[in-house]
Design a protein around this motif. Structure first.
Motif, PDB file in Angstrom:
ATOM      1  N   THR A   1      -1.094   0.511   4.584  1.00 27.01           N
ATOM      2  CA  THR A   1      -0.893  -0.134   3.290  1.00 27.01           C
ATOM      3  C   THR A   1       0.573  -0.488   3.099  1.00 27.01           C
TER       4      THR A   1
ATOM      5  N   HIS B   1       2.775  -2.349  -0.166  1.00 24.90           N
ATOM      6  CA  HIS B   1       2.863  -3.013  -1.457  1.00 24.90           C
ATOM      7  C   HIS B   1       4.292  -3.491  -1.693  1.00 24.90           C
TER       8      HIS B   1
ATOM      9  N   LYS C   1      -0.249  -6.296  -3.350  1.00 25.59           N
ATOM     10  CA  LYS C   1      -0.911  -5.577  -2.269  1.00 25.59           C
ATOM     11  C   LYS C   1      -0.981  -6.480  -1.036  1.00 25.59           C
TER      12      LYS C   1
ATOM     13  N   GLU D   1      -3.653  -3.703   2.542  1.00 29.52           N
ATOM     14  CA  GLU D   1      -4.312  -2.680   1.732  1.00 29.52           C
ATOM     15  C   GLU D   1      -5.320  -1.896   2.558  1.00 29.52           C
TER      16      GLU D   1
ATOM     17  N   GLN E   1      -6.767  -7.379   3.489  1.00 24.41           N
ATOM     18  CA  GLN E   1      -7.804  -6.497   4.010  1.00 24.41           C
ATOM     19  C   GLN E   1      -8.589  -7.190   5.122  1.00 24.41           C
TER      20      GLN E   1
END
Length: 236
Positions: free
Chosen positions: A10, A12, A17, A20, A212
């Motif tokens: 992940t 950020h 994001k 993720e 993702q």
């Protein structure tokens, strides 16, 4: 066995994001393409793999070892090599010397360096450009020089970010042949918008969207996937 893995990786940026909770597995000896729309998080993901930026959370595992906290140069020493979207050659140095700087990471003798340089330049089609300043090359040839710099390190994993950007059609055809040749000795992660390159060179394809993994499969499976068509291929 997977050479490269991520677990819940992940990143950020001020609430954005970019990547993720990505779980990713790249088996040794595979050519994997990573595709997705602009802004999907592909370059951020690659930067996390290479150690250019740290993760917010999660792990990067190389050859069974957690390398999440290792800096980029330590990852290179373990056998990772990469090129990025923006060329990073030394413009005022000759082409051969650019490759020699990379080759010296693994070659202890000047003769070994010279052999590695000559072989890498020949493989990418720049064998006759060794004495030319890197800054005088076209953008496409600078991309090929970066690949030669990666090859000179004899990496276990070669990560190529948009390698065909700026290449002419004939050079793209040669690049496809090069990837097929390298596949016998090197694991390759290819981030690429040119779907002809993806479909003709990759063993499997991972699709990233909104940070993702949207889908993974063979090129044929990805081409036929309705979710991928809606998110990317239908508008490519």
């Amino acid at each position: 066995m997977s050479l490269l893995q991520t677990r819940a990786l992940t990143r950020h940026f001020s609430g954005l994001k970019a990547v993720e909770t990505v779980d990713f597995d790249l088996p040794e000896g595979e050519v994997r393409a990573l595709i997705g729309p602009n802004g999907a998080g592909k370059t951020t993901f690659v930067s996390l793999l290479c150690g250019r930026i740290p993760p917010t959370s999660g792990q990067v595992i190389f050859d069974g070892r957690d390398i999440s906290a290792l800096p980029a140069h330590r990852r290179i020493n373990l056998g990772m090599a990469y090129t990025f979207q923006i060329t990073s050659v030394f413009a005022n140095l000759p082409v051969a010397e650019n490759v020699a700087l990379a080759a010296r990471r693994r070659e202890a003798t000047s003769a070994g360096v010279a052999r590695a340089v000559a072989d890498a330049l020949e493989r990418v089609g720049l064998g006759d450009r060794g004495d030319q300043n890197a800054g005088d090359l076209s953008y496409g040839h600078q991309r090929l020089l970066e690949i030669a710099m990666g090859l000179a390190q004899a990496p276990r994993l070669l990560i190529l970010d948009e390698p065909t950007q700026g290449l002419a059609d004939a050079e793209i055809a040669a690049f496809k042949a090069l990837v097929r040749e390298l596949a016998s000795s090197t694991t390759i992660l290819l981030i690429e918008h040119n779907m002809s390159v993806v479909m003709e060179t990759a063993d499997r394809v991972s699709v990233l969207n909104f940070g993702q993994i949207l889908a993974e499969g063979t090129p044929a499976e990805i081409r036929a996937n309705p979710a991928v068509q809606a998110a990317y291929l239908g508008t490519a």
